[in-house]
Design a protein around this motif. Structure first.
Motif, mmCIF file in Angstrom:
data_model
loop_
_atom_site.group_PDB
_atom_site.id
_atom_site.type_symbol
_atom_site.label_atom_id
_atom_site.label_comp_id
_atom_site.label_asym_id
_atom_site.label_seq_id
_atom_site.Cartn_x
_atom_site.Cartn_y
_atom_site.Cartn_z
ATOM 1 N N LEU A 24 0.852 -1.199 0.000
ATOM 2 C CA LEU A 24 0.000 0.000 0.000
ATOM 3 C C LEU A 24 0.883 1.243 0.000
ATOM 4 O O LEU A 24 1.237 1.766 1.046
ATOM 5 C CB LEU A 24 -0.904 0.000 1.239
ATOM 6 N N ASP A 25 1.204 1.732 -1.180
ATOM 7 C CA ASP A 25 2.135 2.863 -1.270
ATOM 8 C C ASP A 25 1.577 4.148 -0.670
ATOM 9 O O ASP A 25 2.314 5.064 -0.355
ATOM 10 C CB ASP A 25 2.583 3.082 -2.714
ATOM 11 N N TRP A 26 0.276 4.229 -0.478
ATOM 12 C CA TRP A 26 -0.358 5.415 0.104
ATOM 13 C C TRP A 26 -0.339 5.418 1.632
ATOM 14 O O TRP A 26 -0.619 6.425 2.258
ATOM 15 C CB TRP A 26 -1.803 5.543 -0.374
ATOM 16 N N MET A 27 0.005 4.280 2.247
ATOM 17 C CA MET A 27 -0.046 4.157 3.704
ATOM 18 C C MET A 27 1.105 4.925 4.357
ATOM 19 O O MET A 27 2.239 4.870 3.899
ATOM 20 C CB MET A 27 0.056 2.678 4.101
ATOM 21 N N ASP A 28 0.785 5.635 5.438
ATOM 22 C CA ASP A 28 1.801 6.318 6.234
ATOM 23 C C ASP A 28 2.320 5.305 7.261
ATOM 24 O O ASP A 28 1.608 4.957 8.208
ATOM 25 C CB ASP A 28 1.179 7.524 6.938
ATOM 26 N N PRO A 29 3.552 4.812 7.100
ATOM 27 C CA PRO A 29 4.040 3.760 7.987
ATOM 28 C C PRO A 29 4.174 4.200 9.449
ATOM 29 O O PRO A 29 3.939 3.406 10.359
ATOM 30 C CB PRO A 29 5.396 3.362 7.400
#
Length: 190
Positions: A24-29
């Motif tokens: 999920l490239d949009w997720m803020d880790p």
């Protein structure tokens, strides 16, 4: 936290977030790490409280009544309507919970002098003892968890969590949301 060689230690959340970050490239880790760790800690604290209740022989709802009466300060009593409001219960649900506590000698219900219609609920000496025993057991579990932090780290964490709690307790317009309505008991409507 670092190990003895100064390397950063990983927990299960680090590993989960690493997997999801690839998917999920949009997720803020960082956000995900914070929220997931808060959830893990919440479950841990709930379990330590359940364990403390089980060892003390109190149900959660019973302990909450003892807690609210203890919070009233000496003589540890209040009216049933006020107690129901504090607990977010209907009057009927509270009455059903008071019976077993009274039978166990942990509370007494008395009538006010001059007006037998007005009832007071008071914590007994046995109720105070049961409350203190449970609170001490709960304290031990919480202290064990927080012992991983220094005093300064605990203060910093408390301040950061306060900021989050204030954000959660404030509506989008900056005002406090309305208090929740009393909950119906599970036995209501059966």
């Amino acid at each position: 936290m670092a190990n003895s060689e100064g390397q950063r230690m990983e927990d299960s959340i680090d590993r989960q977030v690493a997997v999801w970050a690839k998917e999920l490239d949009w997720m803020d880790p960082v956000k995900e790490q914070i929220v997931a760790r808060l959830a893990v800690l919440g479950r841990y604290l709930q379990q330590t409280r359940r364990d403390a209740l089980d060892s003390g022989g109190l149900a959660h709802g019973q302990f909450k009544i003892l807690l609210m009466l203890r919070r009233q300060g000496p003589p540890y009593e209040t009216g049933p309507s006020h107690l129901a409001d504090l607990l977010g219960l209907t009057r009927g649900a509270l009455s059903a919970r008071l019976g077993p506590l009274e039978d166990a000698g942990l509370i007494v219900r008395t009538h006010e002098r001059g007006d037998r219609r007005r009832v007071r609920v008071r914590l007994t000496d046995a109720g105070r003892t049961a409350f203190e025993r449970h609170a001490a057991s709960e304290e031990a579990g919480e202290s064990a968890l927080l012992s991983a932090l220094s005093a300064a780290e605990r203060e910093t964490l408390a301040d950061l969590l306060r900021t989050l709690v204030l954000a959660a307790q404030t509506g989008p317009d900056g005002t406090a949301p309305a208090p929740p309505a009393p909950r119906r008991s599970r036995s209501a409507g059966r």
